[in-house]
Design a protein around this motif. Structure first.
Motif, PDB file in Angstrom:
ATOM      1  N   GLY A 135      10.021  -7.451   7.516  1.00 65.98           N
ATOM      2  CA  GLY A 135      10.358  -6.687   6.316  1.00 65.98           C
ATOM      3  C   GLY A 135       9.289  -6.801   5.242  1.00 65.98           C
ATOM      4  N   LEU A 136       8.622  -7.911   5.221  1.00 64.99           N
ATOM      5  CA  LEU A 136       7.595  -8.128   4.210  1.00 64.99           C
ATOM      6  C   LEU A 136       6.523  -7.050   4.291  1.00 64.99           C
ATOM      7  N   PHE A 137       6.231  -6.617   5.508  1.00 68.50           N
ATOM      8  CA  PHE A 137       5.130  -5.670   5.682  1.00 68.50           C
ATOM      9  C   PHE A 137       5.597  -4.224   5.598  1.00 68.50           C
ATOM     10  N   ASN A 138       6.915  -4.045   5.484  1.00 66.80           N
ATOM     11  CA  ASN A 138       7.450  -2.693   5.459  1.00 66.80           C
ATOM     12  C   ASN A 138       7.788  -2.196   4.061  1.00 66.80           C
ATOM     13  N   THR A 139       7.898  -3.107   3.127  1.00 64.15           N
ATOM     14  CA  THR A 139       8.305  -2.670   1.792  1.00 64.15           C
ATOM     15  C   THR A 139       7.147  -2.902   0.832  1.00 64.15           C
ATOM     16  N   THR A 140       7.191  -2.167  -0.274  1.00 68.08           N
ATOM     17  CA  THR A 140       6.235  -2.471  -1.324  1.00 68.08           C
ATOM     18  C   THR A 140       6.734  -3.713  -2.025  1.00 68.08           C
ATOM     19  N   PRO A 141       5.831  -4.552  -2.442  1.00 67.66           N
ATOM     20  CA  PRO A 141       6.254  -5.840  -2.975  1.00 67.66           C
ATOM     21  C   PRO A 141       6.814  -5.775  -4.400  1.00 67.66           C
ATOM     22  N   THR A 142       6.777  -4.608  -5.014  1.00 67.81           N
ATOM     23  CA  THR A 142       7.317  -4.548  -6.380  1.00 67.81           C
ATOM     24  C   THR A 142       8.824  -4.722  -6.372  1.00 67.81           C
ATOM     25  N   GLU A 143       9.329  -5.043  -7.559  1.00 70.94           N
ATOM     26  CA  GLU A 143      10.780  -5.197  -7.635  1.00 70.94           C
ATOM     27  C   GLU A 143      11.450  -3.850  -7.453  1.00 70.94           C
ATOM     28  N   LYS A 144      12.682  -3.881  -7.007  1.00 70.78           N
ATOM     29  CA  LYS A 144      13.418  -2.643  -6.794  1.00 70.78           C
ATOM     30  C   LYS A 144      13.593  -1.893  -8.112  1.00 70.78           C
ATOM     31  N   ASN A 145      13.556  -0.563  -8.054  1.00 66.41           N
ATOM     32  CA  ASN A 145      13.788   0.302  -9.206  1.00 66.41           C
ATOM     33  C   ASN A 145      12.663   0.252 -10.237  1.00 66.41           C
ATOM     34  N   TYR A 146      11.601  -0.407  -9.923  1.00 65.98           N
ATOM     35  CA  TYR A 146      10.474  -0.406 -10.855  1.00 65.98           C
ATOM     36  C   TYR A 146       9.360   0.444 -10.255  1.00 65.98           C
ATOM     37  N   VAL A 147       8.616   1.085 -11.117  1.00 63.33           N
ATOM     38  CA  VAL A 147       7.508   1.876 -10.602  1.00 63.33           C
ATOM     39  C   VAL A 147       6.230   1.539 -11.360  1.00 63.33           C
ATOM     40  N   ILE A 148       5.137   1.843 -10.718  1.00 70.65           N
ATOM     41  CA  ILE A 148       3.824   1.721 -11.342  1.00 70.65           C
ATOM     42  C   ILE A 148       3.312   3.137 -11.546  1.00 70.65           C
ATOM     43  N   ALA A 149       2.843   3.412 -12.720  1.00 70.90           N
ATOM     44  CA  ALA A 149       2.363   4.774 -12.961  1.00 70.90           C
ATOM     45  C   ALA A 149       1.070   4.722 -13.760  1.00 70.90           C
ATOM     46  N   VAL A 150       0.277   5.775 -13.622  1.00 77.83           N
ATOM     47  CA  VAL A 150      -0.977   5.863 -14.377  1.00 77.83           C
ATOM     48  C   VAL A 150      -1.086   7.280 -14.954  1.00 77.83           C
ATOM     49  N   SER A 151      -2.090   7.496 -15.764  1.00 80.16           N
ATOM     50  CA  SER A 151      -2.339   8.827 -16.325  1.00 80.16           C
ATOM     51  C   SER A 151      -2.818   9.774 -15.242  1.00 80.16           C
ATOM     52  N   ARG A 152      -2.602  11.115 -15.471  1.00 81.14           N
ATOM     53  CA  ARG A 152      -3.008  12.078 -14.450  1.00 81.14           C
ATOM     54  C   ARG A 152      -4.503  12.155 -14.282  1.00 81.14           C
ATOM     55  N   GLN A 153      -5.207  11.778 -15.343  1.00 81.58           N
ATOM     56  CA  GLN A 153      -6.661  11.837 -15.233  1.00 81.58           C
ATOM     57  C   GLN A 153      -7.197  10.759 -14.286  1.00 81.58           C
ATOM     58  N   ASN A 154      -6.398   9.753 -14.086  1.00 78.83           N
ATOM     59  CA  ASN A 154      -6.853   8.629 -13.295  1.00 78.83           C
ATOM     60  C   ASN A 154      -7.089   9.059 -11.848  1.00 78.83           C
ATOM     61  N   THR A 155      -8.234   8.663 -11.283  1.00 77.25           N
ATOM     62  CA  THR A 155      -8.580   9.128  -9.940  1.00 77.25           C
ATOM     63  C   THR A 155      -8.312   8.097  -8.851  1.00 77.25           C
ATOM     64  N   VAL A 156      -7.846   6.933  -9.258  1.00 77.36           N
ATOM     65  CA  VAL A 156      -7.569   5.916  -8.228  1.00 77.36           C
ATOM     66  C   VAL A 156      -6.333   6.347  -7.436  1.00 77.36           C
ATOM     67  N   PRO A 157      -6.470   6.542  -6.118  1.00 77.02           N
ATOM     68  CA  PRO A 157      -5.346   7.107  -5.367  1.00 77.02           C
ATOM     69  C   PRO A 157      -4.200   6.121  -5.123  1.00 77.02           C
ATOM     70  N   VAL A 158      -4.515   4.988  -4.598  1.00 78.37           N
ATOM     71  CA  VAL A 158      -3.471   3.979  -4.376  1.00 78.37           C
ATOM     72  C   VAL A 158      -3.984   2.649  -4.896  1.00 78.37           C
ATOM     73  N   ILE A 159      -3.084   1.711  -4.949  1.00 77.84           N
ATOM     74  CA  ILE A 159      -3.465   0.429  -5.525  1.00 77.84           C
ATOM     75  C   ILE A 159      -2.843  -0.665  -4.664  1.00 77.84           C
ATOM     76  N   THR A 160      -3.555  -1.744  -4.441  1.00 79.95           N
ATOM     77  CA  THR A 160      -2.973  -2.815  -3.632  1.00 79.95           C
ATOM     78  C   THR A 160      -2.300  -3.820  -4.548  1.00 79.95           C
ATOM     79  N   SER A 161      -1.466  -4.607  -3.983  1.00 82.71           N
ATOM     80  CA  SER A 161      -0.732  -5.558  -4.815  1.00 82.71           C
ATOM     81  C   SER A 161      -1.668  -6.592  -5.424  1.00 82.71           C
TER      82      SER A 161
END
Lengths: 285, 250, 403, 224
Positions: free
Chosen positions: C40-66
């Motif tokens: 399960g550790l490798f199947n879920t994102t490690p963030t807490e449930k119901n929380y999201v990470i967001a950035v500005s639309r101008q930002n070009t970084v596609p994904v981010i690692t923990s």
């Protein structure tokens, strides 16, 4: 004396000294625990529950808890272990299946005790919903003891001379009759020794009960198999590492260590006494 | 001139009197067979010559044992020096778990001889003497455990010969071998007799008769009779000997 | 044979057979459950449930690692350029930071206006990174929710940070524990091997019968003492001793763990090695002695080579015992999850980590999964050890059968 | 009792039987000759086949013991002696047979005068006594029975040495009895040979008892 002899003398002396160190370690550990712990031992210590943040009172619930767990685990491990030892040794020919079973038993014996704890938590506590309970803890400990029981049963059966089996077959007895009437009675004392040894092992285990049964503090006695209990090894761990007042719990910890060590050693000693007695008897025959 | 002689030897294990006042003299270039029922002391007697009995904690002895005019049990003499001078072959072939070559070279190496040429020469000589050379000369690097039982025993003899002993002790050397291997060992003993003095423990009376020149009969720790083999087997002086060799014992 | 008897025998055989399968079944179940929970550790994102990470639309970084996320919030990474994005300095925004940016009036008493304000803020701040509960994200969100990469196996094994409960993002790098386990085990073997072998040799080769009959039970007693007692002894005796001896701030060190584990591994090693040495046939020893070898030469040239595989088994079994040991190590090694390569620093082993942390986790959470994944690693270690014992045994059998 | 002991006992019994049979044969041959009884003589001729059969059986049994029981010491000496005694006793049996053959074809009893001058009855007596004594020595494993044998042999040798002279004198006195006298001469020779065979047997018995090899030595010195 020439160099050859001198070299031998030096090397042997070093070996002797090193093994003396090993023996000394045991004496120091035991001596230390006895010396420090004997003061804490009293009737009250053995028969009452801890109180005042575990700085006073006794360890009675932990003793009872350990007893429950030992009995519970043995109820599971003895029959299964003995039966499967009999099956592996008496029934299976030397084929891949026997090799596989042996390998699995060895693997199980090599699994670290904390993994048993995790497994017990995942299967018994969470999946089967037993919760933290004597049932879950006993089963976990039982599984831990299983390979020990199997292996010792096999050893005991191996010690029964083949001639006895052949003799019985030659008289027309069936396999089961041979096992029941000839093999088991001869192997029984050795199996018993094995069982006692596995009790000794189980009663000192901490890691498997951490998440399956052990209670940090529970001054009453268990009422059913779905209750949590305190256990001696875990209690010692708690006293040694997380007491509220380290200075004041230390004597209790020493006392608990002494009780735990005594119980385990008495069990092991009785096993080895029994074994020695058997050997003597066999020699006389 | 090789001499082995035992004078008034008594041996005890704890309270058991295992050898009782035994005196015996061995002639050079002869094979002497020691016979007698199990537990009669013949193996104990054999092991006096290279002090193998010393390995048993309860062993005690008095009397003298001379090999090559040296007192084996004298305080001045080193035990491994004695053992080097006395070769021993055991009941079961017991090659070390090493190569054939290293088995034969072992005795040299533990005695500090590591010169390659010397070792090779000695190994070849010993293997030739034990009539094994032709069979193993191409596989000297192979494990000794891969040889047949008879070959293993001849290897063990070669191993004993490599340290150039004066006296060779054999403790039932053919008892675990088949008749053909046994015959080869016996032939070998016959050859070795020309160079060495051999003392042989055997339970096989026919074997004693076939290969020994002299035979000593032990019973309950006593030397009952020591005689020419032919004489002992045709007309023993002692009635106990006769009873033993004819099988009327009890 | 009567029919009843035949049926009876069938039943008994059946019972025996099913008992014998229980161990195998258990091993399989252990594997299944460890993997079920651990994977399960490798199947879920490690963030807490119901929380999201967001950035500005101008930002070009596609994904981010923990790991990157953790670095951002630890202020180790301060510019998006470092992550391959535009040259904007990173501005972190979590619920705790709100007061620094917005006034209370702007947000309203119950944060009613927050989503709208947030949209405005995100539009104007290209370097922003948000860590917020989903409920505050407006429907017409002006920013972009950036996906967090799942934990990879490599990150898990070679990650140097183990912060299982840190926010916004926990980190599960078990490298410190692997190093800790290996170091403590290595130290234990370093201690136990010479002493264990010396004792085994002394008992089987040098000591007289009487001494042996005393020593053997002593070693067995050593094996019988529960590990928690060793841990306790280490804690109250060894740890203060090491602290004073080396002038350390804390005595709970790799060294303490190694010594305690070494003592615990001793009996296994001694017993198995002594058995192996004793299994050398008497006749081989005698043959060697008869050739004029000294006892020492016989020991090193004949007895030990013969017992080689048994001795390796002893070492491996001792190692196995040391690797899997939990309680004693937990009590004396100081429980530091920092990567540490010194014997005089605290550390933590894999089993100790599980024992220390499992009680605080919630069933099915990422942390819970991570501990099971840790257990898989441990399990694999022991499987490798067991298999190598098996291989050595079989090889030995072959050699002996040839003889 | 061990296997070898049984086999040896069996061998001994067989040899004793054969031996006593030969003793009877000799007695019957004597009787037939002196009393001119062709029926008794024929009996001897028939029984000769039994003696031969005994010889073969004992030979075979000895071989078996040698081969299968690996006898040593006294057992070995016993079997070796049995083999040789067997041969010697069989030869004595042959002589008895030959004497019976003479008696069978004789026209009547041998005349008293011839018996007188050839000492045949004394010779018979001596040979038969020797045969019986050697039998006793073997049966009882008692070497004392052997002692007298070596002295008695002389009683057979002497008539034999004088036989040529005696018989030729008698022939010249009574030429009509020539055939009968020649028969008497051959009987004398046979009785003398019988004595020799018995001495061989005695030597084998001494080897068996004491493992002393007395063959070809001055016997009397050794024995007395």
């Amino acid at each position: 004396m020439d160099t050859k002899q001198l070299k031998q003398k030096i090397v042997f002396t070093i070996f002797g000294m090193m093994s003396f160190v090993v023996v000394a370690i045991l004496v120091i550990i035991l001596g230390f625990i006895v010396f420090r712990g004997i003061g804490a031992i009293s009737w009250e210590f053995l028969t009452t529950a801890p109180k005042d943040g575990m700085t006073k009172g006794g360890i009675f619930p932990a003793i009872v808890g350990t007893g429950c767990l030992v009995i519970g685990s043995m109820i599971f491990a003895f029959p299964v272990g003995i039966l499967s030892g009999i099956y592996i040794h008496e029934y299976l020919p030397e084929n891949w299946w026997k090799k596989f079973l042996r390998m699995m038993t060895n693997n199980l014996a090599g699994v670290p005790s904390i993994v048993f704890g995790l497994f017990g938590m995942a299967l018994f506590v969470n999946y089967l919903k037993f919760g933290d309970s004597i049932l879950a803890g006993s089963l976990t400990l039982g599984i831990l003891a299983l390979p020990v029981v199997i292996r010792l049963t096999e050893e005991a059966l191996k010690a029964v001379p083949d001639g006895l089996r052949l003799g019985s077959y030659a008289l027309g007895a069936s396999k089961i009759q041979t096992i029941q009437k000839v093999v088991l009675p001869v192997a029984f004392p050795n199996i018993l020794t094995g069982l006692i040894l596995s009790i000794g092992r189980v009663s000192g285990e901490t890691a498997p009960i951490l998440f399956t049964v052990a209670a940090y503090f529970l001054p009453r006695l268990p009422e059913s198999i779905s209750d949590q209990v305190m256990a001696l090894p875990y209690h010692l761990y708690v006293l040694a590492t997380s007491g509220t007042n380290m200075e004041e719990t230390r004597p209790m910890a020493y006392g608990t260590a002494l009780v735990l060590v005594s119980i385990v050693l008495i069990i092991n000693l009785s096993a080895s006494l029994l074994r020695r007695k058997i050997q003597k008897k066999n020699k006389m025959n | 001139m090789t001499h082995a002689e035992v004078k008034n030897v008594n041996v005890w294990y704890d309270t058991i009197h295992a050898l009782k006042d035994v005196s015996l003299k061995f002639e050079p270039n002869t094979v002497t067979a020691l016979i007698g029922p199990s537990g009669c002391g013949k193996s104990t007697f054999l092991r006096l010559f290279n002090r193998m009995n010393d390995l048993i904690p309860s062993f005690r002895m008095d009397g003298t044992v001379m090999v090559n005019n040296q007192d084996v049990y004298s305080k001045e003499i080193r035990i491994d020096e004695i053992r080097k001078n006395v070769g021993m072959v055991f009941q079961k072939p017991n090659p070390f778990p090493k190569s054939i070559f290293e088995n034969v070279a072992y005795g040299l190496r533990v005695n500090g001889i590591n010169n390659k040429a010397v070792v090779e020469e000695t190994v070849e000589r010993s293997l030739r003497q034990s009539a094994l050379w032709d069979e193993v000369k191409d596989v000297l690097k192979k494990s000794a455990l891969e040889l047949s039982g008879g070959q293993q025993q001849r290897l063990c003899i070669a191993r004993a010969l490599a340290v150039e002993p004066k006296l060779i002790l054999m403790d039932e050397p053919a008892s675990s071998l088949d008749p053909i291997s046994t015959a080869r060992i016996e032939e070998l003993i016959f050859e070795l007799k020309k160079t060495y003095t051999i003392i042989l423990v055997t339970h096989n009376l026919q074997q004693a008769g076939r290969i020994s020149d002299l035979t000593a009969f032990f019973y309950l720790g006593e030397l009952i009779e020591y005689n020419l083999t032919k004489k002992l087997f045709l007309n023993p002086d002692n009635v106990q000997t006769q009873n033993y060799i004819t099988g009327r014992f009890g | 044979m009567t029919k009843a008897r035949r049926i009876y025998e069938k039943i008994v055989t059946g019972i025996l057979f099913s008992s014998s399968t229980i161990t195998s079944l258990t091993v399989i179940l252990i594997v299944v459950f460890l993997f079920r929970e651990g994977i399960g550790l490798f199947n879920t994102t490690p963030t807490e449930k119901n929380y999201v990470i967001a950035v500005s639309r101008q930002n070009t970084v596609p994904v981010i690692t923990s790991n990157e996320l953790a670095d951002i919030f630890n202020q180790d990474i301060t510019n998006w350029k470092q992550l391959g994005g535009r040259n904007d300095s990173i501005i972190r925004l979590t619920l705790n930071d709100l007061s620094g940016i917005f006034t209370e009036e702007e947000l309203g008493p119950n944060l009613e206006n927050f989503p709208q304000k947030l949209n405005e803020y995100v539009k104007t701040t290209p370097g922003v990174i948000l860590y917020l509960s989903k409920e505050y994200i407006p429907k017409n969100f002006a920013g972009r929710i950036i996906p967090v990469k799942k934990i990879s196996l490599l990150d898990f094994i070679f990650g140097k940070h183990w912060y299982p409960t840190s926010t916004p993002i926990p980190q599960f790098g078990i490298w410190p524990m692997i190093v800790g386990t290996l170091m403590v085990t290595f130290g234990a073997i370093l201690f136990a091997l010479p002493f264990g072998m010396a004792t085994a040799i002394f008992m089987s080769e040098i000591a007289g019968n009487r001494l042996r009959t005393i020593m053997k039970p002593v070693v067995e007693l050593l094996a019988g003492i529960p590990s928690v007692v060793y841990g306790f002894f280490g804690l109250v005796v060894l740890v203060p001793l090491i602290q004073r001896l080396f002038g350390l701030d804390v005595g709970e060190t790799v060294l303490a763990g190694s010594i305690v584990l070494g003592i615990m591994a001793l009996p296994t090693m001694v017993t198995v090695a002594e058995d192996a040495l004793n299994s050398t046939p008497k006749s081989l020893r005698e043959a060697s002695l008869a050739l004029g070898a000294s006892e020492l030469q016989t020991l090193f040239r004949v007895v030990i080579p013969y017992a080689k595989s048994g001795i390796s088994t002893a070492v491996i079994l001792g190692t196995g015992r040391a690797i899997g040991e939990t309680m004693a190590v937990l009590m004396v090694t100081g429980n530091s999850t920092h990567v540490n390569y010194s014997f005089l620093q605290p550390t933590r082993t894999i089993p100790a980590t599980i024992a220390a942390e499992l009680g605080d986790t919630s069933f099915g959470g990422v942390h819970y999964n991570a501990l099971f994944a840790l257990a898989i690693v441990l399990f694999l270690f022991t499987i490798i050890i067991n298999l190598s014992v098996e291989v050595i045994k079989n090889r030995n059998k072959e050699v002996n059968q040839r003889g | 009792m061990t296997v070898i002991e049984n086999n040896i006992k069996q061998l001994k019994n067989d040899l004793l039987q054969m031996w006593s049979l030969v003793i009877y044969q000799m007695e019957k041959a004597r009787f037939a000759l002196i009393n001119g009884d062709p029926n008794v003589a024929r009996e001897v001729r028939v029984n000769e086949k039994r003696v031969d059969a005994f010889e073969l059986k004992i030979d075979m049994d000895s071989e078996n013991v040698l081969l299968l029981n690996n006898p040593v010491a006294i057992d070995l000496r016993f079997v070796l002696s049995v083999l040789k005694i067997n041969y010697n006793i069989e030869r004595i049996g042959d002589y008895a047979n030959a004497i019976a053959k003479v008696a069978e074809h004789a026209s009547g009893p041998m005349p008293e005068s011839i018996l007188q001058s050839t000492h045949l009855p004394e010779m018979f007596f001596t040979a038969q006594t020797m045969l019986q004594e050697s039998y006793n020595a073997f049966e009882k494993s008692d070497r004392n029975h052997l002692n007298i044998l070596f002295g008695m042999d002389e009683k057979l040798d002497k008539p034999n040495r004088n036989a040529n002279k005696t018989i030729s004198n008698l022939i010249s006195e009574n030429p009509e009895n020539t055939m009968m006298l020649l028969d008497a001469l051959s009987i004398i020779r046979k009785l003398e040979r019988t004595g020799d065979h018995i001495l061989n047997v005695a030597e084998e018995l001494i080897f068996y008892f004491d493992a002393n090899v007395v063959k070809h030595s001055k016997l009397q010195d050794d024995i007395s």
